[in-house]
Design an enzyme around this catalytic site. Sequence first.
Site, short mmCIF file in Angstrom:
data_model
loop_
_atom_site.label_atom_id
_atom_site.label_comp_id
_atom_site.label_asym_id
_atom_site.label_seq_id
_atom_site.Cartn_x
_atom_site.Cartn_y
_atom_site.Cartn_z
N THR A 1 41.87 31.51 38.26
CA THR A 1 40.77 30.68 37.77
C THR A 1 40.85 29.25 38.32
O THR A 1 39.86 28.70 38.83
CB THR A 1 40.83 30.60 36.22
N THR A 2 42.04 28.65 38.19
CA THR A 2 42.23 27.24 38.58
C THR A 2 41.90 27.05 40.07
O THR A 2 41.25 26.08 40.46
CB THR A 2 43.69 26.83 38.31
N SER A 44 52.47 36.44 35.46
CA SER A 44 51.95 35.08 35.33
C SER A 44 51.66 34.75 33.86
O SER A 44 51.98 33.65 33.37
CB SER A 44 50.66 34.96 36.17
N ARG A 80 42.78 39.98 40.25
CA ARG A 80 44.14 39.88 40.81
C ARG A 80 44.94 41.12 40.46
O ARG A 80 44.68 41.74 39.40
CB ARG A 80 44.82 38.63 40.23
N HIS A 85 36.31 33.26 30.58
CA HIS A 85 37.10 34.50 30.60
C HIS A 85 36.36 35.60 29.85
O HIS A 85 36.91 36.68 29.63
CB HIS A 85 38.46 34.28 29.92
N LYS A 114 53.92 29.56 40.70
CA LYS A 114 54.40 29.91 42.04
C LYS A 114 53.26 30.12 43.03
O LYS A 114 53.42 29.90 44.22
CB LYS A 114 55.21 31.20 41.96
N GLY A 115 52.15 30.63 42.51
CA GLY A 115 50.99 30.83 43.37
C GLY A 115 51.23 31.81 44.51
O GLY A 115 50.76 31.59 45.63
N LYS A 162 44.85 34.27 34.18
CA LYS A 162 45.96 34.30 35.13
C LYS A 162 45.63 35.02 36.43
O LYS A 162 46.52 35.51 37.14
CB LYS A 162 47.25 34.90 34.51
P1 A3P Z 1 51.51 32.42 39.08
O1 A3P Z 1 51.89 32.34 37.65
O2 A3P Z 1 51.72 33.80 39.65
O3 A3P Z 1 52.11 31.37 39.92
P2 A3P Z 1 44.72 30.97 36.21
O4 A3P Z 1 44.29 29.78 36.96
O5 A3P Z 1 43.69 32.05 36.14
O6 A3P Z 1 45.32 30.62 34.89
O7 A3P Z 1 45.87 31.65 37.07
C1 A3P Z 1 47.12 31.02 37.19
C2 A3P Z 1 47.80 31.58 38.41
O8 A3P Z 1 47.17 31.06 39.60
C3 A3P Z 1 49.25 31.14 38.48
O9 A3P Z 1 49.92 32.19 39.17
C4 A3P Z 1 49.13 29.86 39.29
O10 A3P Z 1 50.35 29.44 39.85
C5 A3P Z 1 48.13 30.30 40.34
N1 A3P Z 1 47.43 29.18 41.00
C6 A3P Z 1 47.01 28.01 40.45
N2 A3P Z 1 46.43 27.26 41.37
C7 A3P Z 1 46.47 27.94 42.53
C8 A3P Z 1 46.03 27.66 43.86
N3 A3P Z 1 45.44 26.51 44.17
N4 A3P Z 1 46.24 28.59 44.80
C9 A3P Z 1 46.84 29.76 44.51
N5 A3P Z 1 47.28 30.09 43.28
C10 A3P Z 1 47.10 29.20 42.30
#
Ligand code: A3P
Length: 336
Positions: A83-84, A175, A167, A142, A300-301, A80
Amino acid sequence: MAKELATQYFSTGNDNENDHDENSLESVISLLPKASGGSKYGISLYQNCWFPSSIIPNIISFQNQFKPKDQDTILASFPKSGTTWLISLLFSILNRNQHYEQHPLLTTNPHLLVPSLEFSIYSNPKFHDLSSMPSPRLVSTHMPYASLSDHSTNHCSSKPRIVYVSRNPLDVIVSFWHYAKGHPARHSHELTVGDFVDMFCSGEINFGPYWDHVLGYWKASLERPEEVLFLKYEDLKEDGVGQAKRVAEFVGVPFSREEESDGVVEQILEMCSFGKLKDLDVNKHGQFKPNFDNKLFFRKGQVGDWVNHLTPSMADCVNEIIKEKFSGSGLSLIRM
Ligand code: A3P
């Protein structure tokens, strides 16, 4: 102890993973300390990290089988933490000169383009054959630095490049909580955000303790800056262009002056932006695997959404722990 048992188990066994006696491995894993971690399947303490219990065989397979190549890039993160976003950016930066009919991110979830070492590749080595993946190979993990580097960087002459994204822990907790609620197949969705704060502070959460995870990569980035690049989600939000250029340079494909003046950096940032990825059909309606909707990766990002969910006393409690654990490290991730 369990690692020694497991290593001994593998080194005396047949090299063919399918021939391993799963019962023996299960009995080795059953010796490990256990906790719930908010997961229906539980977490186990292995190499000082609380791994989801189901993936410990994958971690052991990785540590025994992974052969790094110099061109490899591993995106590492605590869950969270972005990563994505980072795998999308790295994929786009590394492949920017490929002549695609359309960008692969438009039709494929980023996690299918950049597989996870422990959740995909070593869960079924036949599904993702790492040795046949074209160079430069890009994967995610991870795993904490100690587990990753134990075999992948210390005992081999080839060194993968590691990009780590961190983060603010308060946003990570919020998240994680939302993610767990949206994924009832794996998590106990009755858990409150307060339960997540408690688990986080005890360290007993997927891939926790958080502070050990972050500090492991932070220290490695200071000691071996050519091998580990340490990024912050918040810096990416604030200065995407500057951070994307840092990433490109680190992975050995810096943007040329021409690319910069042609707006290539901005185009990549736009392609990987939260709004763009979240609104794609594949991420709105597709599934990463059965019972796992792609939309779970996009909520929400935003930076600082924790204020809408954590009470001041919850935030203070996390801050106190992080302050103590990070003290003297030179690292600061809390933003109030
Ligand atoms: P939130 O839950 O605060 O919105 P991971 O990819 O490590 O699982 O992290 C997920 C978090 O990154 C989520 O945060 C997600 O919405 C956010 N996220 C995913 N894609 C993103 C992007 N392109 N830019 C910014 N934040 C992103």
